[in-house]
Design an enzyme around this catalytic site. Sequence first.
Site, PDB file in Angstrom:
ATOM      1  N   LYS A  12      19.937  20.894  13.063  1.00  0.00           N
ATOM      2  CA  LYS A  12      20.650  22.196  13.246  1.00  0.00           C
ATOM      3  C   LYS A  12      22.004  22.140  13.144  1.00  0.00           C
ATOM      4  O   LYS A  12      22.808  20.866  12.888  1.00  0.00           O
ATOM      5  CB  LYS A  12      20.178  22.841  14.658  1.00  0.00           C
ATOM      6  CG  LYS A  12      18.524  22.870  14.943  1.00  0.00           C
ATOM      7  CD  LYS A  12      18.052  23.334  15.721  1.00  0.00           C
ATOM      8  CE  LYS A  12      16.976  23.825  15.946  1.00  0.00           C
ATOM      9  NZ  LYS A  12      16.026  24.531  16.698  1.00  0.00           N
ATOM     10  N   TYR A  52      12.968  32.243  11.144  1.00  0.00           N
ATOM     11  CA  TYR A  52      12.558  32.629  12.747  1.00  0.00           C
ATOM     12  C   TYR A  52      11.385  33.635  13.186  1.00  0.00           C
ATOM     13  O   TYR A  52      11.563  34.169  14.777  1.00  0.00           O
ATOM     14  CB  TYR A  52      13.315  32.441  13.956  1.00  0.00           C
ATOM     15  CG  TYR A  52      13.549  31.134  14.126  1.00  0.00           C
ATOM     16  CD1 TYR A  52      12.611  30.139  14.045  1.00  0.00           C
ATOM     17  CD2 TYR A  52      15.606  30.583  14.533  1.00  0.00           C
ATOM     18  CE1 TYR A  52      13.533  28.426  14.780  1.00  0.00           C
ATOM     19  CE2 TYR A  52      15.609  29.417  14.197  1.00  0.00           C
ATOM     20  CZ  TYR A  52      14.754  28.113  14.450  1.00  0.00           C
ATOM     21  OH  TYR A  52      15.211  27.205  14.714  1.00  0.00           O
ATOM     22  N   ARG A  88       6.876  15.791  14.039  1.00  0.00           N
ATOM     23  CA  ARG A  88       7.060  16.069  15.213  1.00  0.00           C
ATOM     24  C   ARG A  88       7.316  15.509  16.286  1.00  0.00           C
ATOM     25  O   ARG A  88       8.069  15.549  17.477  1.00  0.00           O
ATOM     26  CB  ARG A  88       5.786  17.513  15.745  1.00  0.00           C
ATOM     27  CG  ARG A  88       5.968  18.608  14.791  1.00  0.00           C
ATOM     28  CD  ARG A  88       4.620  19.362  14.622  1.00  0.00           C
ATOM     29  NE  ARG A  88       4.299  20.052  16.200  1.00  0.00           N
ATOM     30  CZ  ARG A  88       4.365  21.274  17.115  1.00  0.00           C
ATOM     31  NH1 ARG A  88       5.604  21.451  16.736  1.00  0.00           N
ATOM     32  NH2 ARG A  88       4.333  21.386  18.475  1.00  0.00           N
ATOM     33  N   THR A  94      10.742  20.134  22.342  1.00  0.00           N
ATOM     34  CA  THR A  94      11.614  21.095  22.109  1.00  0.00           C
ATOM     35  C   THR A  94      12.617  21.132  22.769  1.00  0.00           C
ATOM     36  O   THR A  94      13.770  21.083  22.578  1.00  0.00           O
ATOM     37  CB  THR A  94      11.180  22.334  22.456  1.00  0.00           C
ATOM     38  OG1 THR A  94       9.794  22.526  21.235  1.00  0.00           O
ATOM     39  CG2 THR A  94      12.080  23.203  21.504  1.00  0.00           C
ATOM     40  N   ASN A 115      19.089  21.812  20.290  1.00  0.00           N
ATOM     41  CA  ASN A 115      18.523  20.343  19.580  1.00  0.00           C
ATOM     42  C   ASN A 115      18.514  20.204  18.867  1.00  0.00           C
ATOM     43  O   ASN A 115      17.127  18.964  18.796  1.00  0.00           O
ATOM     44  CB  ASN A 115      16.977  21.093  20.539  1.00  0.00           C
ATOM     45  CG  ASN A 115      16.318  21.799  19.242  1.00  0.00           C
ATOM     46  OD1 ASN A 115      16.842  21.980  18.670  1.00  0.00           O
ATOM     47  ND2 ASN A 115      14.744  21.905  19.497  1.00  0.00           N
ATOM     48  N   HIS A 118      14.918  21.408  13.193  1.00  0.00           N
ATOM     49  CA  HIS A 118      13.381  21.824  13.919  1.00  0.00           C
ATOM     50  C   HIS A 118      12.713  21.204  12.629  1.00  0.00           C
ATOM     51  O   HIS A 118      13.138  20.340  11.812  1.00  0.00           O
ATOM     52  CB  HIS A 118      14.274  23.360  13.008  1.00  0.00           C
ATOM     53  CG  HIS A 118      12.344  23.884  12.843  1.00  0.00           C
ATOM     54  ND1 HIS A 118      12.287  24.868  14.071  1.00  0.00           N
ATOM     55  CD2 HIS A 118      11.809  24.475  11.723  1.00  0.00           C
ATOM     56  CE1 HIS A 118      10.898  24.939  13.343  1.00  0.00           C
ATOM     57  NE2 HIS A 118      11.070  24.720  11.871  1.00  0.00           N
ATOM     58  N   GLU A 129       7.984  27.776   4.916  1.00  0.00           N
ATOM     59  CA  GLU A 129       9.132  27.209   5.680  1.00  0.00           C
ATOM     60  C   GLU A 129       9.828  26.589   4.077  1.00  0.00           C
ATOM     61  O   GLU A 129      10.630  25.956   3.930  1.00  0.00           O
ATOM     62  CB  GLU A 129       9.112  25.970   6.885  1.00  0.00           C
ATOM     63  CG  GLU A 129       8.925  27.003   8.091  1.00  0.00           C
ATOM     64  CD  GLU A 129       9.149  26.607   8.856  1.00  0.00           C
ATOM     65  OE1 GLU A 129       9.379  25.360   9.174  1.00  0.00           O
ATOM     66  OE2 GLU A 129       8.775  27.157  10.530  1.00  0.00           O
TER      67      GLU A 129
HETATM   68  P1  CMP Z   1      12.356  25.158  17.151  1.00  0.00           P
HETATM   69  O1  CMP Z   1      12.015  23.879  16.664  1.00  0.00           O
HETATM   70  O2  CMP Z   1      13.980  25.351  15.752  1.00  0.00           O
HETATM   71  O3  CMP Z   1      12.301  26.431  17.141  1.00  0.00           O
HETATM   72  C1  CMP Z   1      12.086  27.604  17.720  1.00  0.00           C
HETATM   73  C2  CMP Z   1      14.143  27.197  18.574  1.00  0.00           C
HETATM   74  O4  CMP Z   1      13.637  28.104  19.121  1.00  0.00           O
HETATM   75  C3  CMP Z   1      13.486  26.136  19.252  1.00  0.00           C
HETATM   76  O5  CMP Z   1      13.405  24.494  18.672  1.00  0.00           O
HETATM   77  C4  CMP Z   1      14.669  25.981  20.140  1.00  0.00           C
HETATM   78  O6  CMP Z   1      15.459  25.074  20.349  1.00  0.00           O
HETATM   79  C5  CMP Z   1      14.868  27.635  20.969  1.00  0.00           C
HETATM   80  N1  CMP Z   1      14.638  27.866  21.981  1.00  0.00           N
HETATM   81  C6  CMP Z   1      14.934  28.899  22.658  1.00  0.00           C
HETATM   82  N2  CMP Z   1      14.704  28.682  24.050  1.00  0.00           N
HETATM   83  C7  CMP Z   1      13.241  28.286  24.250  1.00  0.00           C
HETATM   84  C8  CMP Z   1      12.259  28.498  24.671  1.00  0.00           C
HETATM   85  N3  CMP Z   1      12.525  28.928  26.302  1.00  0.00           N
HETATM   86  N4  CMP Z   1      11.048  27.665  24.565  1.00  0.00           N
HETATM   87  C9  CMP Z   1      10.547  27.843  23.189  1.00  0.00           C
HETATM   88  N5  CMP Z   1      12.074  27.237  21.774  1.00  0.00           N
HETATM   89  C10 CMP Z   1      13.061  27.606  22.236  1.00  0.00           C
END
Ligand code: CMP
Length: 136
Positions: A12, A52, A88, A94, A115, A118, A129
């Site tokens: 990211k 998304y 994962r 996350t 974070n 993804h 994806e």
């Molecule tokens: P990702 O695995 O890219 O999938 C969706 C993204 O939403 C997740 O990582 C987080 O970076 C982001 N995100 C932001 N807020 C939340 C939340 N409350 N719960 C889950 N994902 C979140």
Amino acid sequence: MNNLEQTLSIIKPDAVERNLENEIKEMFKGQGFLILKEKKIQIEKSEAEKFYKVHETKPFYNDLCDYLSSGPIVVMVLEKENAVLGNRELMGATNPKDAQEGTIRKKYGISIDKNSVHGSDSVENAKIEIDFFFKD
Ligand code: CMP
């Protein structure tokens, strides 16, 4: 039984911006992932919204799409036995605050939004994806 899988990984904007691309790729390779395809791109917000779409009803959807389109990202197809689950596990929770030692998000993640990586959450979504970014 062998269960070779492919999964989609995204490095990211927060990680690309901090030049963590190579370190993160080394973590994947160190765990036996092959990087079958990769490209560095910047996507439009409209593409992030499509990517998304499963999150479109969530309160964080708009910020998430702004964020993913805010700078360069690296998208990769990773291959390994049980790659979806393995990725994962290597990414960690996350929210980096909840991620275990040795995971990418523990090491590099800044916040739940920033974070660093993804990864596809299921074999079915991995196919969708991978097609999203690599359909010829
Ligand atoms: P990702 O695995 O890219 O999938 C969706 C993204 O939403 C997740 O990582 C987080 O970076 C982001 N995100 C932001 N807020 C939340 C939340 N409350 N719960 C889950 N994902 C979140």
